[in-house]
Design a protein around this motif. Structure first.
Motif, PDB file in Angstrom:
ATOM      1  N   LEU A   1     -36.153 -33.113  45.593  1.00 22.90           N
ATOM      2  CA  LEU A   1     -35.378 -32.724  44.878  1.00 22.90           C
ATOM      3  C   LEU A   1     -35.466 -33.887  43.327  1.00 22.90           C
ATOM      4  N   SER A   2     -36.201 -34.631  43.592  1.00 26.16           N
ATOM      5  CA  SER A   2     -37.166 -35.719  41.997  1.00 26.16           C
ATOM      6  C   SER A   2     -37.204 -33.815  40.814  1.00 26.16           C
ATOM      7  N   ALA A   3     -38.445 -33.093  42.597  1.00 31.19           N
ATOM      8  CA  ALA A   3     -39.345 -31.951  41.491  1.00 31.19           C
ATOM      9  C   ALA A   3     -37.752 -31.042  40.885  1.00 31.19           C
ATOM     10  N   MET A   4     -36.521 -30.716  41.835  1.00 31.05           N
ATOM     11  CA  MET A   4     -35.959 -30.021  41.590  1.00 31.05           C
ATOM     12  C   MET A   4     -34.730 -30.409  40.678  1.00 31.05           C
ATOM     13  N   GLN A   5     -34.394 -31.847  40.779  1.00 29.61           N
ATOM     14  CA  GLN A   5     -33.636 -32.154  39.128  1.00 29.61           C
ATOM     15  C   GLN A   5     -34.622 -31.959  37.880  1.00 29.61           C
ATOM     16  N   SER A   6     -35.794 -32.313  37.863  1.00 26.18           N
ATOM     17  CA  SER A   6     -36.819 -32.067  36.565  1.00 26.18           C
ATOM     18  C   SER A   6     -36.929 -30.204  36.115  1.00 26.18           C
ATOM     19  N   LEU A   7     -37.059 -29.714  36.665  1.00 26.30           N
ATOM     20  CA  LEU A   7     -36.419 -27.987  36.702  1.00 26.30           C
ATOM     21  C   LEU A   7     -35.368 -27.512  36.253  1.00 26.30           C
ATOM     22  N   LEU A   8     -33.789 -28.713  36.712  1.00 26.06           N
ATOM     23  CA  LEU A   8     -32.768 -28.533  36.702  1.00 26.06           C
ATOM     24  C   LEU A   8     -32.775 -28.297  35.079  1.00 26.06           C
ATOM     25  N   LEU A   9     -33.157 -29.992  34.799  1.00 28.61           N
ATOM     26  CA  LEU A   9     -33.201 -31.005  33.583  1.00 28.61           C
ATOM     27  C   LEU A   9     -34.499 -29.725  32.924  1.00 28.61           C
ATOM     28  N   ASN A  10     -35.086 -29.613  33.195  1.00 26.32           N
ATOM     29  CA  ASN A  10     -35.716 -28.404  31.931  1.00 26.32           C
ATOM     30  C   ASN A  10     -35.429 -27.113  31.881  1.00 26.32           C
ATOM     31  N   ALA A  11     -34.367 -26.339  33.009  1.00 22.67           N
ATOM     32  CA  ALA A  11     -32.964 -25.612  32.541  1.00 22.67           C
ATOM     33  C   ALA A  11     -32.445 -25.499  31.243  1.00 22.67           C
ATOM     34  N   ARG A  12     -31.883 -26.695  31.340  1.00 24.85           N
ATOM     35  CA  ARG A  12     -30.438 -27.364  31.034  1.00 24.85           C
ATOM     36  C   ARG A  12     -30.877 -27.492  29.363  1.00 24.85           C
ATOM     37  N   ILE A  13     -31.935 -28.119  29.565  1.00 26.72           N
ATOM     38  CA  ILE A  13     -32.782 -28.057  27.739  1.00 26.72           C
ATOM     39  C   ILE A  13     -33.056 -26.697  27.390  1.00 26.72           C
ATOM     40  N   ASP A  14     -33.774 -25.508  27.946  1.00 27.48           N
ATOM     41  CA  ASP A  14     -34.144 -24.214  27.062  1.00 27.48           C
ATOM     42  C   ASP A  14     -32.647 -23.727  27.480  1.00 27.48           C
ATOM     43  N   SER A  15     -31.470 -23.673  28.480  1.00 21.62           N
ATOM     44  CA  SER A  15     -30.274 -23.708  28.247  1.00 21.62           C
ATOM     45  C   SER A  15     -29.879 -24.059  26.867  1.00 21.62           C
ATOM     46  N   ASN A  16     -29.914 -25.283  26.339  1.00 20.87           N
ATOM     47  CA  ASN A  16     -29.444 -25.675  25.504  1.00 20.87           C
ATOM     48  C   ASN A  16     -29.740 -24.926  24.246  1.00 20.87           C
ATOM     49  N   LEU A  17     -30.656 -24.815  23.721  1.00 18.10           N
ATOM     50  CA  LEU A  17     -31.922 -24.303  23.276  1.00 18.10           C
ATOM     51  C   LEU A  17     -32.109 -22.812  22.834  1.00 18.10           C
ATOM     52  N   LYS A  18     -31.188 -22.187  23.701  1.00 17.63           N
ATOM     53  CA  LYS A  18     -31.774 -20.434  23.638  1.00 17.63           C
ATOM     54  C   LYS A  18     -30.035 -20.045  22.993  1.00 17.63           C
ATOM     55  N   PRO A  19     -29.755 -19.316  22.069  1.00 15.04           N
ATOM     56  CA  PRO A  19     -28.270 -18.853  21.438  1.00 15.04           C
ATOM     57  C   PRO A  19     -27.455 -18.033  22.546  1.00 15.04           C
ATOM     58  N   THR A  20     -26.518 -18.565  23.089  1.00 15.49           N
ATOM     59  CA  THR A  20     -25.510 -18.400  24.045  1.00 15.49           C
ATOM     60  C   THR A  20     -24.149 -18.437  23.630  1.00 15.49           C
ATOM     61  N   GLY A  21     -23.267 -17.739  24.012  1.00 16.19           N
ATOM     62  CA  GLY A  21     -22.551 -17.238  23.577  1.00 16.19           C
ATOM     63  C   GLY A  21     -21.848 -16.854  22.114  1.00 16.19           C
ATOM     64  N   MET A  22     -20.291 -16.751  21.931  1.00 13.70           N
ATOM     65  CA  MET A  22     -19.896 -16.372  20.851  1.00 13.70           C
ATOM     66  C   MET A  22     -19.906 -18.071  19.948  1.00 13.70           C
ATOM     67  N   PRO A  23     -19.881 -17.673  17.803  1.00 16.21           N
ATOM     68  CA  PRO A  23     -19.919 -19.154  17.016  1.00 16.21           C
ATOM     69  C   PRO A  23     -18.522 -18.768  17.222  1.00 16.21           C
ATOM     70  N   ALA A  24     -17.545 -17.833  17.672  1.00 17.74           N
ATOM     71  CA  ALA A  24     -15.959 -18.416  16.770  1.00 17.74           C
ATOM     72  C   ALA A  24     -15.331 -16.773  17.665  1.00 17.74           C
ATOM     73  N   ASP A  25     -13.978 -17.887  17.914  1.00 15.33           N
ATOM     74  CA  ASP A  25     -12.951 -16.936  18.637  1.00 15.33           C
ATOM     75  C   ASP A  25     -12.363 -15.739  18.137  1.00 15.33           C
ATOM     76  N   GLY A  26     -12.793 -14.732  18.590  1.00 13.49           N
ATOM     77  CA  GLY A  26     -12.681 -13.550  17.535  1.00 13.49           C
ATOM     78  C   GLY A  26     -13.102 -12.701  17.557  1.00 13.49           C
ATOM     79  N   TYR A  27     -12.664 -11.318  17.073  1.00 17.52           N
ATOM     80  CA  TYR A  27     -12.926  -9.891  17.964  1.00 17.52           C
ATOM     81  C   TYR A  27     -14.500  -9.170  17.094  1.00 17.52           C
ATOM     82  N   ILE A  28     -14.889  -8.589  17.395  1.00 19.83           N
ATOM     83  CA  ILE A  28     -16.333  -8.409  16.917  1.00 19.83           C
ATOM     84  C   ILE A  28     -16.319  -6.658  16.398  1.00 19.83           C
ATOM     85  N   SER A  29     -16.443  -6.298  14.491  1.00 17.98           N
ATOM     86  CA  SER A  29     -15.637  -6.029  14.209  1.00 17.98           C
ATOM     87  C   SER A  29     -16.831  -5.362  13.003  1.00 17.98           C
ATOM     88  N   SER A  30     -18.415  -5.235  13.633  1.00 15.05           N
ATOM     89  CA  SER A  30     -19.256  -4.757  13.322  1.00 15.05           C
ATOM     90  C   SER A  30     -20.264  -5.313  14.074  1.00 15.05           C
TER      91      SER A  30
END
Length: 310
Positions: free
Chosen positions: A164-193
């Motif tokens: 579980l400790s190893a899993m926690q470290s992996l999940l934490l690292n995965a969460r950090i990597d996920s937070n540092l990787k651009p994901t999702g829309m920066p604003a609520d709208g539609y893509i016009s171009s």
């Protein structure tokens, strides 16, 4: 009455006159002494014969009493041992239930964290090995006892804790990597171009569009799509009011044409923080957010990033 005593040696016979009171008392005394001696001898012999039997009976009674006391002590020890075994059995059941719960939790974490199930298989004991070394004891192992079961369960807890400790470290690292990787829309709208070659909205000539245009109402919140550090907040030619954020690992995002900037260079921002308000500054035909993603110094198509989810 007279008693005449005749001797074989030819001596003169001796006459005892029982009418003589003194003689009668003497004979009675001698008889009483003889009777007393015989009685004493009989009593002594009876006592001598009876003493070993009495001693044996006394010893048997003492042994019986001692055995009774030992039986009582043994019964008390047996009851105490049963109580302790019952308590250990209850504790073992609780530990086994806790172990089952930890296994279920570990499997759930493997599923949620999308980890390798073969690496974190809680249903199988971890592989172990080593050179067999004789302990110099009996050739055969003793049957597994309750104490050994508890010891085995404690070792299983140690293994689960390590996993579980190893899993926690992996999940934490995965969460950090996920937070540092651009994901999702920066604003609520539609893509016009979209990203790529398009006709320029001002002169109609072919141009390469380096980002996505997201149409939103004027003043709408613009939010960062990843955690990072603001490296630029100001005006750039063609972009108008722009915010640039370095996310590390080679990623940088740019948010342009804003009406108002809410952050400044050097500020640390987290996922979802509001960094600006949408507008139409710079080279723009209307209120929208121009969103760019850069990776290792090269602009890339943001479409794959905005369609991802954490």
């Amino acid at each position: 009455m007279q008693i005449i005593l005749v001797s074989r040696a030819g001596k003169v016979p001796r006459t005892l006159d029982l009418a003589n009171r003194q003689l009668r008392w003497r004979v009675l005394g001698i008889g009483a002494a003889v009777a007393l001696a015989i009685g004493s001898l009989g009593a002594g012999m009876a006592l001598a014969l009876a003493s070993p039997r009495d001693r044996a009976i006394a010893q048997i009674n003492a042994l019986h009493k001692q055995v009774t006391q030992q039986d009582k002590q043994l019964g008390d020890l047996r009851e105490d041992a049963h109580r302790q075994l019952d308590a250990l059995a209850v504790k073992l059941g609780q530990l086994q239930a806790q172990s089952t719960r930890l296994n279920a939790l570990g499997e759930r974490l493997v599923e949620v964290g999308k980890l390798d199930s073969n690496e974190f298989n809680f249903d199988q004991p971890p592989p172990v090995g080593g050179v067999e070394v004789s302990a110099g004891g009996s050739e055969y192992a003793l049957p597994q006892t309750l104490d050994a079961s508890i010891e085995q369960l404690a070792n299983q807890f140690d293994t689960q804790q390590a996993q579980l400790s190893a899993m926690q470290s992996l999940l934490l690292n995965a969460r950090i990597d996920s937070n540092l990787k651009p994901t999702g829309m920066p604003a609520d709208g539609y893509i016009s171009s979209y990203f790529g070659v398009r006709a320029d909205p001002f002169d109609g000539t072919a141009e390469r569009h380096t980002g996505l245009d997201i149409a939103v109402p004027y003043g709408s919140p613009v939010r960062t799509v990843a955690e990072g550090m603001v490296t630029y907040a100001g005006v750039r030619s063609g972009y108008g009011n722009v915010v640039e954020i370095d996310h590390g690992n080679g990623y940088m995002t740019r948010y342009a044409h804003n009406s108002k900037l809410l952050v400044h260079p050097g500020e640390h921002v987290r996922v979802g923080d509001e960094i600006a308000e949408a507008g139409s500054t710079g080279r723009s035909t209307g209120s929208h957010v121009h969103f760019e993603v850069w990776y290792n110094g090269h602009v890339v198509n943001p479409l794959a990033y905005v369609k991802n989810h954490r």
